[in-house]
Design an enzyme around this catalytic site. Structure first.
Site, short mmCIF file in Angstrom:
data_model
loop_
_atom_site.label_atom_id
_atom_site.label_comp_id
_atom_site.label_asym_id
_atom_site.label_seq_id
_atom_site.Cartn_x
_atom_site.Cartn_y
_atom_site.Cartn_z
N GLY A 1 -1.55 14.00 -57.01
CA GLY A 1 -0.54 13.34 -57.82
C GLY A 1 -0.35 14.07 -59.14
N SER A 2 0.13 13.34 -60.12
CA SER A 2 0.48 13.95 -61.40
C SER A 2 -0.76 14.30 -62.22
CB SER A 2 1.36 13.00 -62.21
OG SER A 2 0.60 11.91 -62.70
N THR B 1 -1.12 13.71 -65.35
CA THR B 1 -1.41 12.59 -66.26
C THR B 1 -2.32 11.58 -65.58
OG1 THR B 1 0.72 12.90 -67.36
CG2 THR B 1 -0.39 10.77 -67.65
N THR B 2 -1.96 11.18 -64.36
CA THR B 2 -2.81 10.22 -63.64
C THR B 2 -4.15 10.85 -63.28
OG1 THR B 2 -0.85 9.14 -62.73
CG2 THR B 2 -2.94 8.71 -61.62
N GLY B 3 -4.12 12.14 -62.91
CA GLY B 3 -5.37 12.82 -62.58
C GLY B 3 -6.34 12.84 -63.74
N GLU C 1 -5.72 17.53 -56.67
CA GLU C 1 -4.56 18.39 -56.45
C GLU C 1 -3.45 17.82 -57.31
OE1 GLU C 1 -1.20 19.25 -55.68
OE2 GLU C 1 -1.30 18.98 -53.51
N CYS D 1 4.63 19.50 -54.22
CA CYS D 1 3.84 20.08 -55.31
C CYS D 1 3.93 21.59 -55.32
CB CYS D 1 2.38 19.65 -55.18
SG CYS D 1 2.11 17.87 -55.34
#
Length: 477
Positions: free
Chosen positions: A227-228, A230-232, A249, A283
């Protein structure tokens, strides 16, 4: 209207509240998705924890056989699940052959392939050292419970990338799909969980808070997230509190470099799909294209002809090649980035204006007369827009490709493969393709560097990523 269910400990589980899932092409409400509570998340983790020892203790051949049966289920239900992907994610149904649109049927074919390949692999004991006094072996043990959090762009395929390697080596899984594309994933898990013992594969669903509860559970032994960035970063911070290992990833902003000896006509189709596969919502799509001055106009002309020839519409309709952007938030981001580029003086070669009407449709858009530093170049657009940047010397293009804090993929395009290889070795990315872009394979490790994450998926390295090494050291008599 149907309210779908999660799978927990082999049973269908409803929640007290639910939310709508909508078709991004039409706005139609497709069904309702359970909004898992904190207690339901905890129960899913508990079910996975309880089932894991027995699953790991099964003979290796039995686990392999069960996963091959899972592949059979995916094949038998491919059209049903592909239809859900198209209705919920937006990509056209397409096909699976080399001349077919790589749409939802391709995604389900990938699910089958990425199940059969890991199911067929082994992790043999590695001999680290041996002499007349000792023998040291490296064994691979399962981590335990894997928390898998997946995005909305390839909802079923990326879920399979996380589920199957984890199960293959003896882990159990709790999967949280994106709230934008939950139904297809929940239905896939419902079908394949019927093959597996209760508790081996479980789901929870809902927004970001549900993922937060999942990764914050101290009984989780490994976190796998796509995912993004920011969330990672938030997930990594939570994982650090529990010292939970992670595979991340994260976002990419892949550069593609056309070398001066390239043939624009020969590379155009590969460049086009490298940038616009799944409407650019991948991605590892090419997100910024660097072209030498001498080839710029010819490359742009070839790409423009392809862009204007691709039919766009509801993916359920025959002949559709390009679908919508999956959700309004992403649509608004793409529109903002193009509008900012236009206001700053960039040239919109084609596209650039949404057609209006129902659905999150945005035309395939090529942007020229733009430079590094523009928001459309520096931010990952994750949509059907490609900025094309001129360069004079190859050194400029290499520096431009490496200047951002992302490094998932990149590509180099040219007639002299060895010259392209020399450029590729200098690109800071987890994968650099030559005369292709985004060409993943179930046996080839895949992962990012810098802000695009860490850890590997696919092949032997992907299996190792969901294990922990144990050294057995024997003193000889």
């Amino acid at each position: 209207m149907q309210t779908f269910t999660n799978t927990c400990d082999g049973r269908a589980v409803s929640s007290a509240t639910s939310f709508e899932s909508r078709n991004p092409a039409t706005g139609e409400v497709l069904g309702r998705v359970p909004n898992s509570s904190a207690e339901e998340v905890a129960r899913a983790v508990a079910a996975a924890k309880a089932a894991q020892p027995a699953w790991a203790a099964r003979p290796d051949a039995e686990r392999k056989d069960l996963l091959m049966q899972v592949a059979d289920v995916l094949k038998a239900n491919a059209e049903y699940l592909a239809t859900w992907v198209t209705r919920e994610q937006g990509k056209p149904l397409g096909g699976i052959g080399p001349d077919q649109v790589p749409g939802s049927r391709f995604e389900l074919w990938g699910c089958e392939v990425w199940t059969r390949v890991p199911a067929s692999l082994d992790l043999p004991v590695e001999l680290a050292f041996e002499d007349e006094t000792r023998r040291d072996e490296v064994h691979r043990r399962p981590c335990g419970v894997v928390a898998a959090i997946t995005p909305w762009n390839w909802p079923l395929l990326i879920a399979i990338w996380k589920i199957i390697p984890s199960l293959r080596v003896g882990n159990t899984v709790v999967l949280k799909p994106s709230e934008y594309t939950s139904i297809g994933t929940l239905e896939m898990v419902r079908l394949i969980a019927e093959i597996l013992p209760p508790g081996v594969l479980n789901t929870v669903s809902g927004g970001g808070e549900v993922g937060g509860w999942l990764v914050d559970d101290p009984r989780v032994d490994k976190i796998s997230f796509t995912g993004s960035s920011t969330t990672g970063a938030r997930i990594a911070a939570t994982a650090a509190r529990h010292l939970t290992p992670t595979t991340m990833e994260l976002g990419g902003n892949d550069a593609a470099i056309v070398l001066p000896d390239a043939d624009p006509k020969a590379i155009a189709m590969g460049l086009f799909w490298g940038a616009f596969l799944n409407m650019g919502q991948t991605c590892a799509c090419a997100k910024r294209l660097y072209v030498p001055d001498a080839l710029h106009d010819a490359v742009v002309a070839e790409l423009k002809a392809l862009a204007e020839a691709m039919p766009m519409g509801d993916g359920m309709q025959p002949g559709t090649v390009m679908g919508p952007i999956q959700n309004r938030m992403q649509f608004d981001k793409v529109r903002r980035l193009v509008d900012e580029a236009r206001a700053a003086g960039a040239t919109i070669v084609c596209g650039g204006t949404p057609p209006g009407g129902p659905g999150h449709f945005y035309p395939v858009t090529l942007v020229t007369d733009i430079r590094d530093g523009a928001s459309l170049v520096d931010e990952e657009q994750f949509g059907p827009v490609l900025p094309i940047v001129r360069y004079r010397e190859v050194e400029e293009a290499i520096a431009a490709a490496n200047r951002l804090d992302t490094g998932l993929g990149a590509s180099v395009w040219g007639s002299d493969v060895e010259a392209a290889r020399a450029v590729a070795t200098r690109i800071q990315a987890g994968t650099v393709w030559i005369n292709q872009h985004g060409a993943i394979h179930p046996m080839v490790p895949f992962g990012g560097v810098k802000g695009s994450g860490w850890g590997l998926e696919f092949g032997i390295d992907g299996l190792k990523a969901v294990t922990r090494p144990q050294v057995i050291s024997v003193k000889k008599a």
